[in-house]
Design a protein around this motif. Structure first.
Motif, short mmCIF file in Angstrom:
data_model
loop_
_atom_site.label_atom_id
_atom_site.label_comp_id
_atom_site.label_asym_id
_atom_site.label_seq_id
_atom_site.Cartn_x
_atom_site.Cartn_y
_atom_site.Cartn_z
N ASN A 77 0.65 -1.03 -0.02
CA ASN A 77 0.06 0.51 -0.10
C ASN A 77 0.98 1.07 0.08
OD1 ASN A 77 -1.47 2.67 2.06
ND2 ASN A 77 -3.19 1.63 0.89
N SER A 78 -0.04 2.28 -0.56
CA SER A 78 1.55 3.55 -0.78
C SER A 78 1.84 4.06 0.22
CB SER A 78 1.02 4.45 -1.81
OG SER A 78 -0.75 4.79 -1.52
N LEU A 79 0.47 4.09 1.48
CA LEU A 79 1.00 4.65 2.90
C LEU A 79 1.37 3.98 3.42
CD1 LEU A 79 -2.82 5.88 3.16
CD2 LEU A 79 -0.52 7.57 3.35
N VAL A 105 -8.02 3.53 -3.33
CA VAL A 105 -8.62 3.42 -2.24
C VAL A 105 -9.33 4.87 -2.05
CG1 VAL A 105 -8.50 2.70 0.46
CG2 VAL A 105 -6.89 1.31 -0.97
N ARG A 106 -10.22 4.23 -1.54
CA ARG A 106 -11.36 5.52 -1.34
C ARG A 106 -12.59 5.42 -0.97
NH1 ARG A 106 -11.68 10.06 -4.51
NH2 ARG A 106 -14.05 10.28 -3.86
N HIS A 107 -12.14 5.84 0.97
CA HIS A 107 -12.92 4.88 1.95
C HIS A 107 -14.03 5.90 2.29
CE1 HIS A 107 -9.80 2.59 3.95
NE2 HIS A 107 -8.60 3.53 3.20
N CYS A 108 -15.59 5.21 2.66
CA CYS A 108 -16.20 5.70 2.32
C CYS A 108 -16.87 6.17 3.67
CB CYS A 108 -16.98 5.17 1.49
SG CYS A 108 -17.23 5.81 0.29
N GLN A 130 -6.07 6.37 8.17
CA GLN A 130 -6.18 6.55 7.30
C GLN A 130 -7.28 7.90 7.15
OE1 GLN A 130 -6.47 3.46 3.99
NE2 GLN A 130 -4.85 2.62 4.47
N VAL A 131 -8.13 7.90 8.06
CA VAL A 131 -8.92 8.72 7.74
C VAL A 131 -9.30 9.82 9.21
CG1 VAL A 131 -10.85 7.45 6.13
CG2 VAL A 131 -11.14 6.90 8.91
N ARG A 132 -7.56 9.49 10.06
CA ARG A 132 -8.04 10.18 11.65
C ARG A 132 -8.75 11.60 11.60
NH1 ARG A 132 -3.38 8.95 11.96
NH2 ARG A 132 -3.10 7.18 12.90
N ALA A 187 -5.05 11.21 2.86
CA ALA A 187 -4.10 11.36 1.55
C ALA A 187 -4.29 10.52 0.75
CB ALA A 187 -2.81 9.95 1.97
N SER A 188 -4.10 11.76 -0.33
CA SER A 188 -5.36 11.63 -1.66
C SER A 188 -4.47 10.24 -2.59
CB SER A 188 -5.40 12.75 -2.14
OG SER A 188 -3.65 13.24 -2.73
N HIS A 189 -3.82 9.52 -2.45
CA HIS A 189 -2.93 8.79 -3.44
C HIS A 189 -2.77 7.33 -2.79
CE1 HIS A 189 0.41 8.19 -0.11
NE2 HIS A 189 0.45 9.63 0.30
#
Length: 300
Positions: A77-79, A105-108, A130-132, A187-189
């Motif tokens: 994963n990029s992160l 990965v686009r979290h909802c 990642q959505v902290r 992070a958008s990437h």
């Protein structure tokens, strides 16, 4: 199957039955239906039959036994870098990497009620990390769960509007949840790379850019890694990824995972691998496959 919430168990049963009827179309993945691995399968093999498995070992075993034609497994994963245990499972599986696929990965934020009723959100700890920032701004408390899709299934089963889930839009579709916000990662990437595993190797079409994945252990002498990698530089082979890891709790037994551009049959790659073999205790080529996206030169 019993480890999944009831809404996921129903889907797992139906998907497993479909895969059992046509194993040649089955594509195994790890996680509950709606996981990002499930999304990867749907994108990479739109005519395949996704087969959910509880663990990576189960997905690999499905291919080994013939219950599935192939598996799609996350490798990095990029992160967060490499996915735990995959580097140990791959060389021992006897399977071959025949492709790769990237999932953005686009979290909802999902729930069964209105957004302002949500007080806590469940998901895999990595997804929560990642959505902290967004959760903090909304005043929503993060709660760890086994995986993203499993959290969505739990929210659907609980029918408690105060509990939300961080998962994919696919999970919302499968479990009938409301999407309050999409793309909420900090992070958008955020991208995960998956590899396709088959029982037999695949020869890529001529003229397409290819990757080769390999693993090796260097000789335990000074400058062994420097010498082992020298052949890539002198033969103009681009090394796009190199990672080390320890095996069996030993701080001396260091193994390496590497991705290179090119195929073993290429003159430069063949010479580089010949030099690599000379400086290693063992070398395994895990597969040669078409690149899903171009790499930037300069890694090797």
């Amino acid at each position: 199957m019993d480890s999944y919430p009831e809404p996921a168990r129903r889907l797992v049963e139906a998907m497993t039955d479909a895969a059992d009827r046509e194993p040649r179309r089955a594509v195994a993945f790890q996680g509950a239906p709606g996981a990002y691995s499930h999304q990867a399968v749907r994108e990479a093999f739109p005519n395949g039959l996704p087969l959910p498995c509880l663990a990576f070992e189960d997905a690999i075993e499905a291919v080994q036994s013939g219950a599935a034609a192939r598996a799609v497994i996350p490798i990095e994963n990029s992160l967060h870098g490499r996915v735990a245990d995959i580097h140990f499972l791959l060389p021992e599986s006897g399977l071959h990497i025949t492709g790769e696929h990237f999932v953005r990965v686009r979290h909802c934020l999902l729930s069964t009620g209105p957004r302002d009723a949500i007080h806590e959100a469940m998901s895999h700890p990595q997804a929560l990390g990642q959505v902290r920032g967004r959760l903090k701004a909304w005043g929503i408390r993060p709660v760890g769960a086994f995986d993203t899709a499993g959290a969505a299934a739990f929210v659907a089963e609980a029918q408690d509007p105060s509990i939300g889930a961080i998962a994919s839009s696919l999970a919302a579709e499968l479990y009938g949840l409301t999407i309050h916000a999409e793309g909420i990662e900090d992070a958008s990437h955020n991208t995960t790379r998956f590899v396709v595993l088959d029982r037999e190797p695949l020869t890529p079409a001529a003229g397409v850019p290819v990757m080769t994945t390999l693993m090796f252990e260097t000789n335990h002498v000074p400058a062994s890694l420097f010498k082992a990698l020298g052949g890539f530089a002198t033969n103009g082979v681009n090394l796009t990824k190199l990672e080390s890891y320890l095996r069996d709790g030993s701080f001396t037994q260091v193994e390496f995972y590497a991705d290179i551009e090119g195929a073993p049959g290429d003159v430069g790659v063949a010479r580089a691998l010949e030099e690599l073999r000379f400086h290693t205790k063992w070398l395994r080529v895990l597969g040669t496959y078409q690149q899903a996206r171009p790499r930037v030169l300069g890694g090797g």
